[in-house]
Design a protein around this motif. Sequence first.
Motif, mmCIF file in Angstrom:
data_model
loop_
_atom_site.group_PDB
_atom_site.id
_atom_site.type_symbol
_atom_site.label_atom_id
_atom_site.label_comp_id
_atom_site.label_asym_id
_atom_site.label_seq_id
_atom_site.Cartn_x
_atom_site.Cartn_y
_atom_site.Cartn_z
ATOM 1 N N ASP A 12 1.019 -1.145 0.069
ATOM 2 C CA ASP A 12 0.046 0.094 0.061
ATOM 3 C C ASP A 12 0.949 1.307 -0.010
ATOM 4 O O ASP A 12 0.682 2.384 -0.819
ATOM 5 C CB ASP A 12 -0.873 0.050 1.164
ATOM 6 C CG ASP A 12 -2.122 -0.996 1.169
ATOM 7 O OD1 ASP A 12 -2.385 -1.345 0.029
ATOM 8 O OD2 ASP A 12 -2.563 -1.252 2.207
ATOM 9 N N LEU A 21 2.354 1.763 -3.597
ATOM 10 C CA LEU A 21 1.047 2.377 -4.367
ATOM 11 C C LEU A 21 0.768 3.700 -4.348
ATOM 12 O O LEU A 21 0.486 4.467 -4.959
ATOM 13 C CB LEU A 21 -0.164 1.338 -4.418
ATOM 14 C CG LEU A 21 -0.071 -0.057 -4.855
ATOM 15 C CD1 LEU A 21 -1.137 -0.909 -4.552
ATOM 16 C CD2 LEU A 21 0.006 0.119 -6.442
ATOM 17 N N ARG A 77 -2.993 -2.998 -7.972
ATOM 18 C CA ARG A 77 -3.519 -3.108 -7.046
ATOM 19 C C ARG A 77 -4.367 -4.562 -6.875
ATOM 20 O O ARG A 77 -4.344 -5.294 -5.594
ATOM 21 C CB ARG A 77 -4.398 -1.895 -6.280
ATOM 22 C CG ARG A 77 -5.033 -2.227 -4.942
ATOM 23 C CD ARG A 77 -5.756 -0.956 -4.589
ATOM 24 N NE ARG A 77 -4.818 0.250 -4.114
ATOM 25 C CZ ARG A 77 -4.578 1.212 -4.256
ATOM 26 N NH1 ARG A 77 -5.209 1.934 -5.240
ATOM 27 N NH2 ARG A 77 -3.705 2.163 -3.665
#
Length: 255
Positions: A129, A132, A219
């Motif tokens: 995360d 990203l 993702r």
Amino acid sequence: MAENPPQDPGARSRRSRPLHVADAIKDWVVERGLQPGDRLPGEAELIDRFGMAKGTIREAMRLLQAQGLIETKTGPGGGSFVGEVTRERASALLGNYFYFRHVTIDDIYQVRIALEPLLAGSLAGRLSDAQLGELEAIMEAYAEPAADAEEERRQHVASLRFHARLSDFGGNALLGFFIGFMAQILTDLTVYKRLYTTPNHDLWEKGRQHQIDLIAALRSGDSARAKAVMRSHMEMARDLMEAQQAEVLKRFIAE
């Protein structure tokens, strides 16, 4: 016409000795498993180990220092140490190689179209995360369309930083280096040749949407989708860069 004097094979051999010794020192460093920052033997030990004269050893060390492979420190605790060639230095050296060669936009994008979809597919479902989020943070630099040519150029440079950073996240150092190198070449072209002269809202929107779709595929772990989006993005970018280069050339001729 005077004949060229015969070359002395011994002179060629003498000139190459420092190169041979430099290679031998590199091999020795690898065999010993030395790491950046580790101390190298002193000059006397190198002379004894490699069986060469002081001048040859010193020239070999200068060659290695110029390449960034060793660092020399003076004063207390000084000496020669294993250096670390940074990506920036390696890119600069490789850039020098291409300086006098004719490399076109199409040449660059042939490489990008071959490599970047491969990278994108390999990273699908593997990024954290935080990684990203870092890509999304870069995209904030072009969250809105550019108001003028200067902002257009800044946004394009930021977009290239997105690709360079994505390449950092891959586990393949060689693949990541070449993708980052291509991004740096295009950044230089954008800045030095001033390829972007007028904002293009349609291309901004399509390019940004490609990156939004790419992050979604990364993702969700959709490798095929990540590859397809990246390839489409690269093909659009190639057409844009070629069109911008042609426009700059046309304007230059007109002036």
